[in-house]
Scaffold this motif. Structure first.
Motif, mmCIF file in Angstrom:
data_model
loop_
_atom_site.group_PDB
_atom_site.id
_atom_site.type_symbol
_atom_site.label_atom_id
_atom_site.label_comp_id
_atom_site.label_asym_id
_atom_site.label_seq_id
_atom_site.Cartn_x
_atom_site.Cartn_y
_atom_site.Cartn_z
ATOM 1 N N LEU A 104 1.089 -1.475 0.138
ATOM 2 C CA LEU A 104 0.117 0.497 0.078
ATOM 3 C C LEU A 104 0.871 1.528 0.396
ATOM 4 C CD1 LEU A 104 -2.422 -1.323 2.609
ATOM 5 C CD2 LEU A 104 -2.795 -0.462 0.067
ATOM 6 N N LYS A 105 1.892 1.397 0.588
ATOM 7 C CA LYS A 105 3.028 2.350 0.342
ATOM 8 C C LYS A 105 3.202 2.640 -1.042
ATOM 9 C CE LYS A 105 5.175 1.464 4.955
ATOM 10 N NZ LYS A 105 6.351 0.854 5.242
ATOM 11 N N LEU A 106 3.355 1.923 -2.097
ATOM 12 C CA LEU A 106 3.615 2.443 -3.605
ATOM 13 C C LEU A 106 2.374 2.920 -4.380
ATOM 14 C CD1 LEU A 106 4.729 -1.373 -4.714
ATOM 15 C CD2 LEU A 106 6.085 1.285 -4.215
ATOM 16 N N PRO A 107 2.189 3.826 -4.928
ATOM 17 C CA PRO A 107 1.374 5.370 -5.524
ATOM 18 C C PRO A 107 0.676 4.879 -6.541
ATOM 19 C CG PRO A 107 3.189 7.032 -4.763
ATOM 20 C CD PRO A 107 3.796 4.953 -4.539
ATOM 21 N N SER A 108 0.610 4.044 -6.941
ATOM 22 C CA SER A 108 0.300 3.277 -8.280
ATOM 23 C C SER A 108 -0.936 3.672 -8.804
ATOM 24 C CB SER A 108 0.177 1.990 -8.411
ATOM 25 O OG SER A 108 -0.459 1.318 -7.161
ATOM 26 N N ILE A 109 -0.875 5.374 -9.199
ATOM 27 C CA ILE A 109 -2.317 6.159 -9.638
ATOM 28 C C ILE A 109 -2.427 6.040 -11.143
ATOM 29 C CG2 ILE A 109 -3.376 8.247 -9.552
ATOM 30 C CD1 ILE A 109 -1.392 8.679 -6.878
ATOM 31 N N PRO A 144 0.611 4.315 4.689
ATOM 32 C CA PRO A 144 -0.410 2.714 5.703
ATOM 33 C C PRO A 144 -0.235 3.054 7.447
ATOM 34 C CG PRO A 144 0.229 1.405 3.512
ATOM 35 C CD PRO A 144 1.040 2.982 4.354
ATOM 36 N N VAL A 145 -1.222 2.707 8.066
ATOM 37 C CA VAL A 145 -1.568 2.767 9.684
ATOM 38 C C VAL A 145 -2.815 2.544 9.682
ATOM 39 C CG1 VAL A 145 -0.091 5.072 10.254
ATOM 40 C CG2 VAL A 145 -2.762 5.520 9.519
ATOM 41 N N GLU A 200 -11.661 -4.018 15.480
ATOM 42 C CA GLU A 200 -9.988 -4.110 15.488
ATOM 43 C C GLU A 200 -8.970 -3.702 14.617
ATOM 44 O OE1 GLU A 200 -10.712 -8.914 15.156
ATOM 45 O OE2 GLU A 200 -12.409 -8.756 15.830
ATOM 46 N N GLY A 201 -8.943 -2.542 14.737
ATOM 47 C CA GLY A 201 -8.801 -2.074 13.714
ATOM 48 C C GLY A 201 -8.900 -1.626 11.671
ATOM 49 N N ALA A 202 -8.442 -1.265 11.774
ATOM 50 C CA ALA A 202 -8.089 -1.028 9.932
ATOM 51 C C ALA A 202 -7.699 -0.090 8.841
ATOM 52 C CB ALA A 202 -9.668 -0.424 9.521
ATOM 53 N N ILE A 203 -6.792 -0.570 8.156
ATOM 54 C CA ILE A 203 -5.792 -0.103 7.544
ATOM 55 C C ILE A 203 -5.912 0.559 7.395
ATOM 56 C CG2 ILE A 203 -3.335 -0.517 6.033
ATOM 57 C CD1 ILE A 203 -3.794 -3.739 6.972
ATOM 58 N N PHE A 204 -5.394 2.078 7.281
ATOM 59 C CA PHE A 204 -5.814 3.648 6.897
ATOM 60 C C PHE A 204 -4.950 3.077 5.037
ATOM 61 C CE2 PHE A 204 -9.318 5.914 8.145
ATOM 62 C CZ PHE A 204 -9.819 4.841 9.456
ATOM 63 N N ALA A 205 -5.609 3.442 4.164
ATOM 64 C CA ALA A 205 -4.656 3.794 2.520
ATOM 65 C C ALA A 205 -4.990 3.540 1.997
ATOM 66 C CB ALA A 205 -3.277 3.167 2.908
ATOM 67 N N ARG A 206 -4.700 4.642 0.628
ATOM 68 C CA ARG A 206 -5.289 4.514 -0.621
ATOM 69 C C ARG A 206 -5.600 3.833 -1.557
ATOM 70 N NH1 ARG A 206 -9.027 6.118 -1.636
ATOM 71 N NH2 ARG A 206 -9.408 8.157 -2.620
ATOM 72 N N PRO A 235 -11.029 10.319 0.844
ATOM 73 C CA PRO A 235 -10.378 9.858 1.633
ATOM 74 C C PRO A 235 -10.496 9.375 2.186
ATOM 75 C CG PRO A 235 -11.292 12.834 1.321
ATOM 76 C CD PRO A 235 -12.424 11.719 0.086
ATOM 77 N N ASN A 236 -9.512 8.788 3.067
ATOM 78 C CA ASN A 236 -9.630 8.481 3.937
ATOM 79 C C ASN A 236 -9.914 6.228 3.980
ATOM 80 O OD1 ASN A 236 -8.816 9.895 5.901
ATOM 81 N ND2 ASN A 236 -10.459 10.539 5.908
ATOM 82 N N GLU A 237 -9.640 6.062 2.964
ATOM 83 C CA GLU A 237 -10.316 4.771 2.372
ATOM 84 C C GLU A 237 -9.423 3.629 3.592
ATOM 85 O OE1 GLU A 237 -8.930 3.552 -0.977
ATOM 86 O OE2 GLU A 237 -8.976 1.175 -0.849
ATOM 87 N N HIS A 238 -10.039 2.562 3.791
ATOM 88 C CA HIS A 238 -8.833 1.822 5.159
ATOM 89 C C HIS A 238 -9.905 0.541 4.316
ATOM 90 C CE1 HIS A 238 -13.373 3.625 7.119
ATOM 91 N NE2 HIS A 238 -13.670 2.703 7.144
ATOM 92 N N PHE A 239 -9.332 -0.667 5.497
ATOM 93 C CA PHE A 239 -10.120 -1.912 5.157
ATOM 94 C C PHE A 239 -9.672 -2.785 6.561
ATOM 95 C CE2 PHE A 239 -9.265 -6.326 2.808
ATOM 96 C CZ PHE A 239 -10.711 -6.542 2.532
ATOM 97 N N GLY A 240 -11.150 -3.043 7.292
ATOM 98 C CA GLY A 240 -10.273 -3.570 8.521
ATOM 99 C C GLY A 240 -10.148 -5.064 8.116
#
Lengths: 462, 462
Positions: free
Chosen positions: B23-28, B105-106, B115-121, B434-439
């Protein structure tokens, strides 16, 4: 006064190079990023007034950008002319459409300016036209030809609504006291058709914000089910004109002066060719309020135009998003006797009333100005007419233009004096557009004509 | 298959950290400025397939971004599942609305993701959901639990219309031959309401340009007399919906499938609370086509939404300009049996026909896709349903969603196989926003459920 031509011939290269230096300063009052350049420009203008021969010059602080003041009082028993102008300019964008950089002035020949025109932002509006007065006064002082007193008031916020000027006038009534105000911030019909602006439209300028969902949404998952603020804004704006292009805001036309058939006939005599007009703009057809001619539409009728709109994804490629917010900048040109504050109020109330329940609407007023009409029988108008007759060998045509110089109405209220608008630019000089320019011939013709206004005004005012 | 839970417990930290690296790679894909990042992402995906145990992996060049291919063939007599996903992401703007940088990503807790979600595009759309399949296959291969053959096809142009995919499919029919296609690029209703997407909307996406005068004009001098392209564009767009929010383009509804009252009643059983829906979006009211419920509006009905609009002065302050051009990006979501090319054609013809004579109109198609509906009696659907029943202890709800995955229809045409859509994200995961995330729970639940699909599909397909 006859020496003016010799003086111009001797000094014209310097007149041009001085203006070019002034035009290199990006004094964009609408963008805070350029505030230092705006302040620097004020200093340069003050220096030019000193060099022209003013006894007293001053950079007067305001809550916004300063007003540059200068004066030459030769005899308090003689009339005093107050020259108004502005040293700030419009933003230059869209940059990509400029054929040369907006703040790197160059002289290029054009069909209408065979002797060359100076291309730069502010060349005509208003640095070039303002500087004509500085040079005309320089001539009169250096040659002991100044027939009356003169005061200069050059501001730096005209392009953003002259917000600080009202307070400045109130606080400096005595210092600014005068018999007539002289401004060159309008145009003339053609180089062989001199004209004097007798009417100006007022202005109400607002920014609107429409908010739908609290965040940008996927247009697939939500599309068709939620209020899309861009679609909503489009519907709301579209509804502001009916099919005859009448503005639908209740009460909008209540105070609009009905111009008599006789006056409309008189105005219709001003040379205007619709085909040339369309050709110059490359439009297949004009568009405007039903029942009025093109020149009436931009002079004696009020209008509503969107000046800017934005929302959603505007980048490269395709993004399937429903935006949370959409925005527009909307301006209304006003005619006598509409009141800008009242119109802004009417707009705000109406615009909020037509919003569907699903969106929130915010309306922020930017700036306004009163419309203005001047009297052709006045001493000021007669003096200006004689000045044009002397240097153009033609009687100038009285003209109502669509632009707004809100402070003209303000001057009448606070300083209790009338304004004469002697414009030397052409509509085709592209003010507020890319490639703004000002004819060298027009610049020098202005410097030649202005001293005659001083002469005739002093004589007629006796 | 039971070992899947132990395997997840042992490796979940690694599963999460691997996804975070991806997710760190900005593959836009929509912005050429990021092309190197898109290509880099393809390499990372190929490496992950290799490490998962694929016998053969390959980065397949296309005229656009490459397709990452991988396969594990255990027995040509057994069924073959083709997994499709995409490694490109939507542009992240508006950046200022992100609470943490889109490509840093955080993990944060939310009400729906205790239980937390990963926030990242791209966390949910589609890197996170695509990577579930890589990890599920890793489990099956490492534990000799793979019951059939598997192929991966992960593309890099899904967010810009999969332009290169049609050619790629045509050229690689043999390589891509399969019995069923499996995709996780949709959502489910709630963590305790698993659902299988049975219908997808198609898409027609166009960009329009309206040109009025050949240059920006002073709104005072020209306002009210010339066609203002922004006002004109607003009128044109506003006219595309009538007062009942029906789309007014002639022929637009001709091929729209009339969904039976019975099916509408069945769909109405899916849990939906309008107040919660409005509250979640902070809108006082919904808006859409008269005669249909909110969930029908975004599932079985076509729509027309402006995704972006721009023109004139959009900077700070006020500029009294009439723009030469105004632009909008407009997308139409389509339902069976509308054809995107036909709709784009109908739009273009109509849009040009409603333009006033004073402006020029240009319509540029961006991309399109066919709508799709799948059959609940199919082996694929049954296998997916059993997989959910096993891991959620609930029978999944069949759901038609509003989104588009154009390539699903393409697969059916070219590869002649059906697609099963097993989505594990939630609508509230803010994909395309903005603030896309995935549980984290959803991510691991996907990895747990997918192997059962392989098991039941292989059994039922016999």
């Amino acid at each position: 006064m006859e020496q003016i031509n010799d003086y111009i011939n001797t000094h014209k290269d310097r007149f041009i190079s001085e203006l070019i230096e002034l035009l290199k300063l990006p004094s964009i009052s609408a963008d805070t990023a350029f505030s230092q350049d705006v302040l620097e420009t004020a200093k340069v203008v003050e220096k030019s007034l000193k060099e022209a021969g003013c006894d007293k010059t001053e950079i007067c602080e305001t809550k916004g950008y300063p007003v540059v003041y200068g004066e030459k009082i030769i005899d308090t028993n003689l009339p005093t002319i107050l020259v108004y102008g502005h040293y700030d300019v419009q933003p230059p964008d869209p940059m990509e459409l400029w054929t040369s950089p907006p703040f790197e002035p160059v002289i290029k020949k054009t069909d209408l300016h065979p002797e060359g025109a100076i291309f730069a932002r502010g060349a005509c509006d208003d640095k070039g036209q303002m500087y004509m007065h500085v040079k005309a006064v320089e001539f009169m002082i250096k040659n002991n030809q100044l027939p009356c007193n003169v005061k200069f008031m050059i501001e730096g916020e005209e392009e953003v609504g002259s917000d600080s000027l009202a307070d400045f006038l109130e606080a400096n009534k005595e210092k600014l006291s005068n018999d007539i105000i002289l401004i060159s911030d309008t145009g003339m019909i053609a180089n062989d058709v001199p004209s004097i602006t007798t009417g100006l439209r007022g202005l109400s300028y607002v920014e609107v914000e429409v908010t739908g969902p609290n965040r940008d949404l996927h247009s697939g998952i939500y599309g068709g089910a939620v209020p899309n603020p861009i679609n909503v804004l489009n519907k709301m704006i579209a509804s502001l004109h009916d099919k005859n292009n009448h503005i639908t805001i209740p009460g909008f036309y209540d105070r609009v002066e009905e111009v008599s058939a006789a006056e409309r006939a008189e105005m219709a005599k001003a040379p205007f060719n619709l085909d040339d007009y369309k050709k110059a703009l490359d439009i297949a057809d004009v568009q405007g309020e039903k029942g009025f001619t093109t020149s009436e539409r931009y002079s004696i009728r009020p209008t509503l135009d969107v000046n800017g709109i934005w929302g959603g994804y505007t980048g490269e490629g395709a993004k399937t998003v429903i935006a949370s917010k959409a925005y527009a900048k909307i301006s209304m040109r006003l005619v006598p006797d509409q009141d800008p504050d009242e119109i802004t109020e009417l707009f705000t109330t109406h615009f909020k009333s037509i919003a569907p329940k699903g969106v929130k609407v915010k309306v922020t007023p930017h700036h306004g100005g009163l419309p203005y009409v001047t009297n052709m029988d006045s001493v000021g108008y007669q003096a200006a007419a004689k000045a044009y007759e002397t240097t153009f060998n033609k009687t100038p045509v009285p003209e109502r233009t669509g632009g707004s110089i809100p402070i003209v109405a303000l001057f009448e209220q606070v300083l209790e004096s009338k304004t004469i608008l002697m414009g030397f630019g052409l509509d085709s000089d592209a003010i507020h557009s890319p490639n703004e320019h000002f004819g060298v011939w027009n610049y020098l013709k202005g410097i030649e004509t202005i001293p005659y206004f001083y002469k005739y005004y002093t004589e007629l005012a006796k």
